[in-house]
Design a protein around this motif. Structure first.
Motif, short mmCIF file in Angstrom:
data_model
loop_
_atom_site.label_atom_id
_atom_site.label_comp_id
_atom_site.label_asym_id
_atom_site.label_seq_id
_atom_site.Cartn_x
_atom_site.Cartn_y
_atom_site.Cartn_z
N UNK A 125 -3.77 11.01 -28.08
CA UNK A 125 -5.01 11.76 -28.23
C UNK A 125 -4.72 13.25 -28.02
N UNK A 126 -5.28 14.06 -28.90
CA UNK A 126 -5.05 15.51 -28.77
C UNK A 126 -6.00 16.13 -27.75
N UNK A 127 -7.18 15.53 -27.61
CA UNK A 127 -8.16 16.11 -26.70
C UNK A 127 -9.17 15.04 -26.31
N UNK A 128 -10.11 15.42 -25.47
CA UNK A 128 -11.11 14.47 -24.99
C UNK A 128 -11.98 13.95 -26.12
N UNK A 129 -12.31 14.80 -27.10
CA UNK A 129 -13.15 14.38 -28.22
C UNK A 129 -12.45 13.28 -29.04
N UNK A 130 -11.14 13.44 -29.24
CA UNK A 130 -10.39 12.42 -29.98
C UNK A 130 -10.38 11.10 -29.21
N UNK A 131 -10.26 11.20 -27.91
CA UNK A 131 -10.30 10.01 -27.05
C UNK A 131 -11.65 9.31 -27.17
N UNK A 132 -12.73 10.09 -27.10
CA UNK A 132 -14.07 9.51 -27.17
C UNK A 132 -14.30 8.80 -28.50
N UNK A 133 -13.84 9.41 -29.59
CA UNK A 133 -14.01 8.78 -30.90
C UNK A 133 -13.25 7.45 -30.97
N UNK A 134 -12.06 7.43 -30.39
CA UNK A 134 -11.21 6.25 -30.48
C UNK A 134 -11.78 5.06 -29.71
N UNK A 135 -12.42 5.33 -28.58
CA UNK A 135 -12.84 4.23 -27.71
C UNK A 135 -14.30 3.83 -27.90
N UNK A 136 -14.94 4.39 -28.92
CA UNK A 136 -16.33 4.01 -29.17
C UNK A 136 -16.47 2.51 -29.38
N UNK A 137 -15.46 1.92 -30.05
CA UNK A 137 -15.52 0.47 -30.28
C UNK A 137 -15.54 -0.31 -28.99
N UNK A 138 -14.76 0.11 -28.00
CA UNK A 138 -14.75 -0.57 -26.71
C UNK A 138 -16.06 -0.35 -25.95
N UNK A 139 -16.58 0.87 -26.03
CA UNK A 139 -17.80 1.19 -25.29
C UNK A 139 -19.02 0.43 -25.81
N UNK A 140 -18.99 0.02 -27.08
CA UNK A 140 -20.14 -0.70 -27.63
C UNK A 140 -20.04 -2.21 -27.45
N UNK A 141 -19.02 -2.66 -26.74
CA UNK A 141 -18.92 -4.08 -26.42
C UNK A 141 -19.71 -4.37 -25.15
N UNK A 142 -20.08 -5.64 -24.92
CA UNK A 142 -20.80 -5.99 -23.69
C UNK A 142 -19.98 -5.60 -22.45
N UNK A 143 -20.67 -5.24 -21.39
CA UNK A 143 -20.01 -4.80 -20.16
C UNK A 143 -19.12 -5.88 -19.57
#
Length: 394
Positions: A342-360
């Motif tokens: 990841x180049x920066x925090x924004x790139x990290x956030x985009x990459x992990x959106x799939x994980x964040x939208x899964x059930x807790x």
């Protein structure tokens, strides 16, 4: 002879347990070596040589002139009465109607039966008989570094991607000889496989197909797309014919299919499939490229490692939020997101959106190839691990 400790333990634990031990995997991956190691262990455990019987159906062509009843009687005569006989049938799928032979042999009370095969069809025996399935693959990364006594770093990972995991290749010094051996393995798989599948008669089509797949690991492909790509190379083929050849490359363990799982509907999309070569050395051979530490090659490595750990693996889609892989084993379901860096925090956030939208409650893991090349905020919802650590710590 490098010891496959996991597979050897499987064999030892299932000794004389009334199941058929089915040892399967791609040619030259070490099935016969595993059998030799297990037989040596049996002898150390007090089993006499006379109790151990081996038939290689690729080498002993005399059996092909016999009917199944005659083969069974021939085997019966060789057995020692009132003792357990350890019977090993090597490359059994070479024998026509081998299912009938197995059906007769499982009735013998003094036989502990072991079968090896290089075609996935052999695994279907487990649908009809109590069986223990034991997979033998080319070396995984952790086995590769153990064999070469190397540390788990990017240098050894680079060598693994280029050399591949076939056991015999590890003792070859120069790159040209490695390539020649790998090509010989590939041609053997193609020729012997076509001999056992009389409906498939075009080795040229098969070679073009596997070359096309090797250039596109991790890319969703359907039959129509593959047909169009081959037709651009002046290879004329119908959708139905190509589907048969796609099945063949999976049955011979050249490639593994990774279908897409829609996480919203829970359905598998059978027409949107990713194909991964079973060994990184094959990708180098077929594409004529070095196995660079690229996102594509490392994604392939993650997929192969998950399948080696016994998971059924899918690519994941939940609306606009994809997950690299979903791994299921029994009732267990794990979610993996892989990123090179990841180049920066924004790139990290985009990459992990799939994980964040899964059930807790979902068990989620972020795998990063080069964790030192970027900065990101810690997210307590899921685990983050470097690729090298993940590969060597199951």
């Amino acid at each position: 002879m490098f010891a496959r400790s996991f597979q050897l333990d499987q064999l030892r634990k299932s000794k004389c347990d009334s199941t058929i031990k089915i040892i399967f995997g791609i040619r030259r991956s070490g099935k016969s070596t595993l059998i030799n190691q297990y037989q040596a262990w049996l002898k150390q455990d007090g089993i006499s040589c006379r109790q151990i019987k081996t038939i290689d159906f690729e080498q002993d062509l005399n059996f092909f002139a016999l009917n199944i009843t005659t083969i069974v009687n021939k085997i019966k005569k060789s057995l020692i009465k009132e003792q357990v006989n350890y019977l090993f049938l090597d490359e059994l799928e070479s024998l026509p109607n081998y299912q009938q032979l197995v059906r007769q042999l499982v009735k013998l009370t003094n036989v502990d039966l072991y079968i090896t095969g290089s075609d996935h069809q052999i695994c279907k025996l487990a649908q009809h008989f109590p069986s223990q399935l034991i997979a033998v693959r080319p070396f995984r990364f952790h086995e590769f570094i153990d064999f070469h006594h190397q540390p788990a770093d990017f240098t050894s990972l680079y060598h693994y991607l280029n050399r591949g995991g076939f056991p015999f290749v590890q003792n070859i010094r120069d790159d040209a000889s490695v390539r020649n051996y790998s090509e010989d393995v590939l041609n053997t798989i193609i020729l012997k496989g076509l001999m056992q599948h009389p409906g498939l008669v075009n080795p040229n089509l098969l070679k073009h197909l596997i070359t096309f797949l090797a250039h596109h690991p991790g890319v969703p492909i359907n039959v129509s797309q593959a047909v169009a790509a081959l037709q651009e190379r002046n290879i004329q083929v119908s959708n139905k014919t190509l589907a048969s050849y796609l099945a063949f490359v999976q049955e011979g363990f050249l490639f593994t299919a990774c279908p897409e799982l829609n996480l919203t509907t829970g359905t598998v999309k059978k027409t949107n499939v990713q194909y991964f070569p079973v060994d990184p050395g094959f990708r180098c051979l077929l594409t004529n490229h070095q196995g660079a530490l690229s996102a594509t090659n490392l994604t392939m490595l993650v997929y192969n490692e998950l399948t080696a750990r016994g998971f059924q693996v899918y690519s994941g889609q939940k609306g606009r939020h994809p997950v690299t892989f979903i791994a299921t084993r029994g009732t267990k379901r794990l979610f993996f997101q892989f990123n090179f860096s990841f180049l920066n925090q924004a790139a990290y956030d985009r990459a992990i959106n799939g994980l964040r939208h899964l059930p807790a409650t979902a068990e989620r893991t972020l795998i990063i190839a080069k964790p030192g090349d970027h900065a990101w905020g810690k997210d307590e919802e899921f685990a983050a691990i470097s690729l090298l650590d993940w590969l060597v710590n199951e």
